[in-house]
Design a protein around this motif. Sequence first.
Motif, PDB file in Angstrom:
ATOM      1  N   ALA A   6       0.827  -1.201   0.000  1.00 53.20           N
ATOM      2  CA  ALA A   6       0.000   0.000   0.000  1.00 53.20           C
ATOM      3  C   ALA A   6       0.864   1.256   0.000  1.00 53.20           C
ATOM      4  N   THR A   7       1.941   1.232   0.777  1.00 50.25           N
ATOM      5  CA  THR A   7       2.851   2.377   0.833  1.00 50.25           C
ATOM      6  C   THR A   7       3.517   2.604  -0.516  1.00 50.25           C
ATOM      7  N   GLU A   8       3.954   1.506  -1.133  1.00 48.83           N
ATOM      8  CA  GLU A   8       4.595   1.622  -2.441  1.00 48.83           C
ATOM      9  C   GLU A   8       3.629   2.161  -3.490  1.00 48.83           C
ATOM     10  N   ALA A   9       2.380   1.701  -3.443  1.00 51.64           N
ATOM     11  CA  ALA A   9       1.380   2.183  -4.387  1.00 51.64           C
ATOM     12  C   ALA A   9       1.109   3.676  -4.188  1.00 51.64           C
ATOM     13  N   ALA A  10       1.063   4.089  -2.925  1.00 53.58           N
ATOM     14  CA  ALA A  10       0.835   5.506  -2.629  1.00 53.58           C
ATOM     15  C   ALA A  10       1.999   6.352  -3.137  1.00 53.58           C
ATOM     16  N   GLU A  11       3.206   5.857  -2.989  1.00 53.97           N
ATOM     17  CA  GLU A  11       4.375   6.583  -3.463  1.00 53.97           C
ATOM     18  C   GLU A  11       4.368   6.713  -4.979  1.00 53.97           C
ATOM     19  N   LEU A  12       3.967   5.644  -5.659  1.00 52.49           N
ATOM     20  CA  LEU A  12       3.894   5.691  -7.120  1.00 52.49           C
ATOM     21  C   LEU A  12       2.838   6.690  -7.589  1.00 52.49           C
ATOM     22  N   ARG A  13       1.698   6.726  -6.883  1.00 48.59           N
ATOM     23  CA  ARG A  13       0.660   7.696  -7.248  1.00 48.59           C
ATOM     24  C   ARG A  13       1.156   9.116  -7.033  1.00 48.59           C
ATOM     25  N   ALA A  14       1.891   9.336  -5.937  1.00 52.26           N
ATOM     26  CA  ALA A  14       2.426  10.669  -5.656  1.00 52.26           C
ATOM     27  C   ALA A  14       3.445  11.078  -6.715  1.00 52.26           C
ATOM     28  N   GLN A  15       4.294  10.135  -7.139  1.00 56.03           N
ATOM     29  CA  GLN A  15       5.274  10.418  -8.177  1.00 56.03           C
ATOM     30  C   GLN A  15       4.586  10.746  -9.497  1.00 56.03           C
ATOM     31  N   LYS A  16       3.546   9.979  -9.818  1.00 58.55           N
ATOM     32  CA  LYS A  16       2.811  10.225 -11.060  1.00 58.55           C
ATOM     33  C   LYS A  16       2.151  11.595 -11.030  1.00 58.55           C
ATOM     34  N   ARG A  17       1.539  11.923  -9.890  1.00 57.37           N
ATOM     35  CA  ARG A  17       0.882  13.226  -9.776  1.00 57.37           C
ATOM     36  C   ARG A  17       1.891  14.364  -9.872  1.00 57.37           C
ATOM     37  N   ALA A  18       3.054  14.202  -9.234  1.00 61.17           N
ATOM     38  CA  ALA A  18       4.082  15.234  -9.301  1.00 61.17           C
ATOM     39  C   ALA A  18       4.588  15.405 -10.725  1.00 61.17           C
ATOM     40  N   ALA A  19       4.782  14.278 -11.424  1.00 59.57           N
ATOM     41  CA  ALA A  19       5.235  14.343 -12.816  1.00 59.57           C
ATOM     42  C   ALA A  19       4.208  15.048 -13.685  1.00 59.57           C
ATOM     43  N   GLU A  20       2.935  14.774 -13.459  1.00 58.38           N
ATOM     44  CA  GLU A  20       1.888  15.427 -14.241  1.00 58.38           C
ATOM     45  C   GLU A  20       1.871  16.928 -13.991  1.00 58.38           C
ATOM     46  N   LEU A  21       1.935  17.335 -12.734  1.00 60.55           N
ATOM     47  CA  LEU A  21       1.868  18.761 -12.418  1.00 60.55           C
ATOM     48  C   LEU A  21       3.073  19.508 -12.984  1.00 60.55           C
ATOM     49  N   ARG A  22       4.249  18.892 -12.949  1.00 62.34           N
ATOM     50  CA  ARG A  22       5.419  19.552 -13.521  1.00 62.34           C
ATOM     51  C   ARG A  22       5.278  19.666 -15.041  1.00 62.34           C
ATOM     52  N   ALA A  23       4.679  18.661 -15.664  1.00 58.66           N
ATOM     53  CA  ALA A  23       4.440  18.760 -17.107  1.00 58.66           C
ATOM     54  C   ALA A  23       3.415  19.845 -17.414  1.00 58.66           C
ATOM     55  N   TYR A  24       2.380  19.936 -16.597  1.00 59.39           N
ATOM     56  CA  TYR A  24       1.340  20.941 -16.827  1.00 59.39           C
ATOM     57  C   TYR A  24       1.892  22.359 -16.639  1.00 59.39           C
ATOM     58  N   ARG A  25       2.912  22.510 -15.816  1.00 59.74           N
ATOM     59  CA  ARG A  25       3.543  23.826 -15.650  1.00 59.74           C
ATOM     60  C   ARG A  25       4.145  24.318 -16.969  1.00 59.74           C
ATOM     61  N   ASP A  26       4.672  23.385 -17.762  1.00 60.04           N
ATOM     62  CA  ASP A  26       5.297  23.715 -19.047  1.00 60.04           C
ATOM     63  C   ASP A  26       6.474  24.659 -18.849  1.00 60.04           C
ATOM     64  N   ASP A  27       7.356  24.301 -17.935  1.00 57.79           N
ATOM     65  CA  ASP A  27       8.553  25.110 -17.695  1.00 57.79           C
ATOM     66  C   ASP A  27       9.519  24.987 -18.862  1.00 57.79           C
ATOM     67  N   GLY A  28      10.197  26.082 -19.171  1.00 53.62           N
ATOM     68  CA  GLY A  28      11.213  26.089 -20.203  1.00 53.62           C
ATOM     69  C   GLY A  28      12.600  25.878 -19.627  1.00 53.62           C
ATOM     70  N   PRO A  29      13.620  25.944 -20.468  1.00 58.40           N
ATOM     71  CA  PRO A  29      14.994  25.693 -20.017  1.00 58.40           C
ATOM     72  C   PRO A  29      15.459  26.618 -18.894  1.00 58.40           C
ATOM     73  N   ILE A  30      15.057  27.887 -18.935  1.00 64.66           N
ATOM     74  CA  ILE A  30      15.529  28.823 -17.919  1.00 64.66           C
ATOM     75  C   ILE A  30      14.907  28.493 -16.568  1.00 64.66           C
ATOM     76  N   ALA A  31      13.595  28.279 -16.543  1.00 71.22           N
ATOM     77  CA  ALA A  31      12.924  27.945 -15.289  1.00 71.22           C
ATOM     78  C   ALA A  31      13.456  26.635 -14.718  1.00 71.22           C
ATOM     79  N   ARG A  32      13.700  25.665 -15.577  1.00 70.80           N
ATOM     80  CA  ARG A  32      14.200  24.377 -15.092  1.00 70.80           C
ATOM     81  C   ARG A  32      15.613  24.515 -14.523  1.00 70.80           C
ATOM     82  N   ALA A  33      16.417  25.381 -15.135  1.00 69.54           N
ATOM     83  CA  ALA A  33      17.760  25.607 -14.602  1.00 69.54           C
ATOM     84  C   ALA A  33      17.684  26.224 -13.209  1.00 69.54           C
TER      85      ALA A  33
END
Length: 218
Positions: A6-33
Amino acid sequence: MTAATATEAAELRAQKRAAELRAYRDDGPIARALGQLARGQLPPLAPVLVAAVLTVVALSLGAGIGELPALLAPVSLLLLAGPSATHPHGGRLDWLVPPLIRAIEYGYLAVLGFALDVPEPLVYTLLAVLVYHHYDTVYRTRQGLWPPEWVFQAGLGWDGRMLIAAIAAVFDVTTPVYAALALYLGVLFGWESVRTWVETDKRTGKGAEIDLEEEAGA
């Protein structure tokens, strides 16, 4: 299901959600740096809210004069929101960050373009291209697909697009720059999106699954 599972599944969901939100931000090279320099330590929501207020103030002070106020909005947003680009975005309200950045970017490009007499159809075309890109990103992640990293880099990110528009305003070349951005981004996002949907099995997302381990290590 065991506690460990259950803990591992929760961590995977959190990672997926974080990855989605960072993609939705649409940061460019300067912001990522800047995000890499901050090492994910800066919470994202408060700085973006401050940047939104500063953007409204800057545009109110002088969106049409093509000098300091035109540059202030993207620079302030970059300095405030850029360092949070690598944050996990795990806060209860961190989902607000991408739509706030979208509102700032769309509002800035629209107000600046109208104030500097860019033809309205051209302003709407540029905004439509960006809306399509962001909608495509959200829809694809919900289907288990993932836009390639190079698209975010080549698309310049909100930071690059706003800075280019601001510099164009300073040098009084806003209309040709808006036209160039609309053409370049339209071809880039449109071609990559069509190619991906044609080549990928929509039902299984084969070959385009999110690599959570890679994303977490980035």
